[in-house]
Design a protein around this motif. Sequence first.
Motif, mmCIF file in Angstrom:
data_model
loop_
_atom_site.group_PDB
_atom_site.id
_atom_site.type_symbol
_atom_site.label_atom_id
_atom_site.label_comp_id
_atom_site.label_asym_id
_atom_site.label_seq_id
_atom_site.Cartn_x
_atom_site.Cartn_y
_atom_site.Cartn_z
ATOM 1 N N ASP A 343 2.289 -3.099 -0.503
ATOM 2 C CA ASP A 343 3.120 -2.692 -1.637
ATOM 3 C C ASP A 343 2.621 -3.443 -2.866
ATOM 4 N N THR A 344 1.429 -3.079 -3.325
ATOM 5 C CA THR A 344 0.760 -3.832 -4.393
ATOM 6 C C THR A 344 1.315 -3.536 -5.777
ATOM 7 N N GLY A 345 2.115 -2.485 -5.909
ATOM 8 C CA GLY A 345 2.551 -2.040 -7.221
ATOM 9 C C GLY A 345 1.633 -1.002 -7.834
ATOM 10 N N ASP A 346 0.532 -0.700 -7.162
ATOM 11 C CA ASP A 346 -0.430 0.309 -7.611
ATOM 12 C C ASP A 346 -0.555 1.353 -6.500
ATOM 13 N N PRO A 347 0.088 2.516 -6.639
ATOM 14 C CA PRO A 347 0.069 3.516 -5.567
ATOM 15 C C PRO A 347 -1.335 3.948 -5.153
ATOM 16 N N ASP A 348 -2.255 4.029 -6.101
ATOM 17 C CA ASP A 348 -3.626 4.426 -5.755
ATOM 18 C C ASP A 348 -4.281 3.370 -4.869
ATOM 19 N N LEU A 349 -4.089 2.098 -5.198
ATOM 20 C CA LEU A 349 -4.657 1.036 -4.374
ATOM 21 C C LEU A 349 -3.996 1.003 -3.005
ATOM 22 N N ASP A 350 -2.683 1.198 -2.969
ATOM 23 C CA ASP A 350 -1.995 1.237 -1.669
ATOM 24 C C ASP A 350 -2.620 2.305 -0.777
ATOM 25 N N GLU A 351 -2.906 3.454 -1.370
ATOM 26 C CA GLU A 351 -3.493 4.549 -0.588
ATOM 27 C C GLU A 351 -4.892 4.175 -0.110
ATOM 28 N N GLU A 352 -5.680 3.495 -0.956
ATOM 29 C CA GLU A 352 -7.018 3.059 -0.549
ATOM 30 C C GLU A 352 -6.958 2.081 0.621
ATOM 31 N N LEU A 353 -5.940 1.245 0.643
ATOM 32 C CA LEU A 353 -5.831 0.215 1.672
ATOM 33 C C LEU A 353 -5.300 0.758 3.002
ATOM 34 N N ARG A 354 -4.658 1.914 2.962
ATOM 35 C CA ARG A 354 -4.074 2.459 4.191
ATOM 36 C C ARG A 354 -5.154 2.954 5.141
#
Length: 372
Positions: A343-354
Amino acid sequence: MRRIGFVCNPIAGMGGRVGLKGTDGKVEEARERGAEPRAPERATEALSALRERTTDVELLACADPMGASEARAAGFSPEVVYEPSGEETSAADTRAAAREFLERGVELVLFVGGDGTATDVAETIDERDGGTPMLGVPAGVKVYSSVFGVTPADAGRIAASFETTEPREVSDIDEDAYREGEVHTTLRAVVDVPVAEALQSSKQLGGGSVEGLAAAFAEEVEPGTTYVLAPGSTVGAIEEALGVSGSPLGVDVWRAVPESEAADSRAGREAERGELLVRDGGEREILEALGDRNVIVVSPIGGQGFVFGRGNQQLSPDVIRRCEVEIVASRSKLDTIGVLRVDTGDPDLDEELRGWTRVRVGRVERRMMQVV
């Protein structure tokens, strides 16, 4: 039509990225370090998800800076039922707002903040009737309670569609002790919370020995590489194996000696294994210390599974994007988690990390875990 009371603690989480491990009594210091409000953006994200799921909502809100603008930005026309008493909001404002909501018969109190805000809402509910459900949008630095959605959007979706509730714990910690490296958790209340899969668990400590993992990691550090060492006991064991005098609950930056110095050491001349560049740093200090190759070493929170976004907001999206990520954990901790969360606060980064990732659990062993 569902009636929901919405309150946002506008200063929640401000201390996280600048390394303060909390904002209680530290608002001015956080601002001096360059902290920016985090809660309003997360409030809008939660309310937008709520409105996308249903428009059959009567939203009661607080005047700015406690939520009215965020409600309007998400497409609501809220009924403003409370106005903060001064320029700086306080716990008293949160409690007063919650009382107003309860007087008007809301079916849910939706709040944005951390464990301190959760405590304020829970204790107010307990004083009134003890039966009105509450639900948190995570925005604080420390989020130990089990009354929060996993992400702001999850909280909004849950608020829109829940049918039943269950008792869950509200816990808080002593922030002053936390800043000194000690965790003292206190159960503040047990409250009704919507039943949903996308709720985080209460924080638990994972057991099991990590000595072998730490020793092997220390043996394998790459010369010239900069290691960003996240909070927690597992990473703390790695720091001990490296001989690093780091911060138990802060983020440290350590760089292994370059290859030339490592060669001097192998030839019998004294050389340090590495240099502690930053101890207990905020986002700015971490970014300034990064080198050509950087590795974040992080362990998930026991019971919850969060890798980023709980207790380590100093590891901002900008920091994470400049680093490789190595996740370490004991087997017993992973057994209590099931999946990893971000839950980084950046939805695009969250998606990259999933997706699926390898977690180091021993000297040579890895376990595949899914980031969801």
